[in-house]
Design a protein around this motif. Sequence first.
Motif, mmCIF file in Angstrom:
data_model
loop_
_atom_site.group_PDB
_atom_site.id
_atom_site.type_symbol
_atom_site.label_atom_id
_atom_site.label_comp_id
_atom_site.label_asym_id
_atom_site.label_seq_id
_atom_site.Cartn_x
_atom_site.Cartn_y
_atom_site.Cartn_z
ATOM 1 N N LEU A 63 0.801 -1.220 0.000
ATOM 2 C CA LEU A 63 0.000 0.000 0.000
ATOM 3 C C LEU A 63 0.836 1.273 0.000
ATOM 4 C CD1 LEU A 63 -2.842 -1.057 2.476
ATOM 5 C CD2 LEU A 63 -2.882 -1.035 -0.028
ATOM 6 N N ARG A 120 -6.178 -5.820 0.563
ATOM 7 C CA ARG A 120 -7.355 -5.166 -0.032
ATOM 8 C C ARG A 120 -8.360 -4.781 1.057
ATOM 9 N NH1 ARG A 120 -8.879 -5.549 -5.165
ATOM 10 N NH2 ARG A 120 -11.034 -6.037 -4.570
ATOM 11 N N ASN A 121 -8.589 -5.680 2.002
ATOM 12 C CA ASN A 121 -9.538 -5.397 3.084
ATOM 13 C C ASN A 121 -9.091 -4.206 3.923
ATOM 14 O OD1 ASN A 121 -11.113 -7.570 2.281
ATOM 15 N ND2 ASN A 121 -10.268 -8.982 3.808
ATOM 16 N N ALA A 145 -7.025 -1.759 3.035
ATOM 17 C CA ALA A 145 -7.097 -0.536 2.234
ATOM 18 C C ALA A 145 -8.531 -0.022 2.170
ATOM 19 C CB ALA A 145 -6.561 -0.799 0.828
ATOM 20 N N GLN A 146 -9.464 -0.913 1.914
ATOM 21 C CA GLN A 146 -10.870 -0.511 1.825
ATOM 22 C C GLN A 146 -11.395 -0.019 3.169
ATOM 23 O OE1 GLN A 146 -12.295 -4.234 0.290
ATOM 24 N NE2 GLN A 146 -12.161 -3.593 -1.853
ATOM 25 N N ASN A 198 -9.884 3.451 3.851
ATOM 26 C CA ASN A 198 -10.527 4.429 2.975
ATOM 27 C C ASN A 198 -11.943 4.760 3.458
ATOM 28 O OD1 ASN A 198 -8.269 4.410 1.339
ATOM 29 N ND2 ASN A 198 -9.189 3.170 -0.280
ATOM 30 N N GLU A 251 -10.691 8.446 1.073
ATOM 31 C CA GLU A 251 -9.920 7.761 0.036
ATOM 32 C C GLU A 251 -8.432 8.098 0.141
ATOM 33 O OE1 GLU A 251 -10.903 5.471 -2.209
ATOM 34 O OE2 GLU A 251 -12.833 5.488 -1.155
ATOM 35 N N VAL A 281 -6.594 0.322 -4.034
ATOM 36 C CA VAL A 281 -6.910 -1.051 -3.634
ATOM 37 C C VAL A 281 -6.300 -1.988 -4.682
ATOM 38 C CG1 VAL A 281 -8.725 -2.724 -3.112
ATOM 39 C CG2 VAL A 281 -9.045 -0.301 -2.529
#
Length: 333
Positions: free
Chosen positions: A134, A155-156, A158-159, A162, A167, A171
């Motif tokens: 990231l 991914r989890n 980052a989401q 955000n 933001e 991702v």
Amino acid sequence: MLSGAQPTADSYHLGNYIGAFRQWVALQDEFEAFYFIPDLHAITVEYDPALLRERTYVAAAQMLAAGVDPSRSALFVQSHVPEHAQLAWVLGGVTGFGEASRMTQFKDKSARGGQDSASVGLFTYPILMAADILVYQADKVPVGEDQRQHVELTRNLAQRFNHRFGETFTVPEAHIVRATAKIYDLQDPTSKMSGSSASHAGVIDLSDTAKQAAKKVRSAVTDSGAEIRFDPEQKPGISNLLTIFSVLTDRSVDDLVAEFADQQYGHLKVALGEVVGDFVQQFGSRTRELLEDRGELDRILAEGAARAREVAVPTLAAVYEASGFVAPRPAGA
């Protein structure tokens, strides 16, 4: 594009080269690439400091020998970019304990020695891996299927970040190269070639001499019967040898099967032994040449770290701002 390979052995092996490094070289033409040596990850288990330092130099030299081009890619050591560790701490604040404890790598490694002997670093390893990705706002992460879980955690996180703070992160997606050849242990062709194998007899190190590599190929476990054909289910040993032969010579498996159709397993092994021997001899010569000039390696790694920080520093600053940290001000400002 970001990827790395730990310096936890004296040498990378043929599986690393075929399964990862060849892909890295090709991806340099398609992406802005960041390739690194994860020395921070390497200290999550018991280690020798002097050995880690030497292995880090060897790792850098072997990546360069494999074709990583520092004029096109940033090649650097993880600990040279402090933003990795700094971001990992922030991400730890949005990672659930249960979420981290379910990660396969921690469960597997801690099961071997017991959780009491496992380090906190091993437990938080996937969070640092998420930070590795990231901090560069990576779109793609080239990984094998066994690493997909780590990319999903990334991914989890980052989401989640955000969603909570605005933001901030790209991702990323796992970049699974479907055509990548999988190389298996020569003594156990049902298991992936690995530097952590109990026996090293089935692992071809990139530092092996031509004689050592050829001997390992000639001693490879083969299958019942005498027919040379590509059949990973029924003939995993021969299929593994054919795959290695195909990759190193840029010849199709079908072409090789036709050539050795009327010959015995031994003929295939001798021919492949020569091919592998020539490859490791040339690879080793280039690696030793690079290791003889540590100053040049230091320069390449420093330049790579500087390029990496051009991306990592602004990312961390944005994360700190979103997290509500007070930005440092110069004295007297």
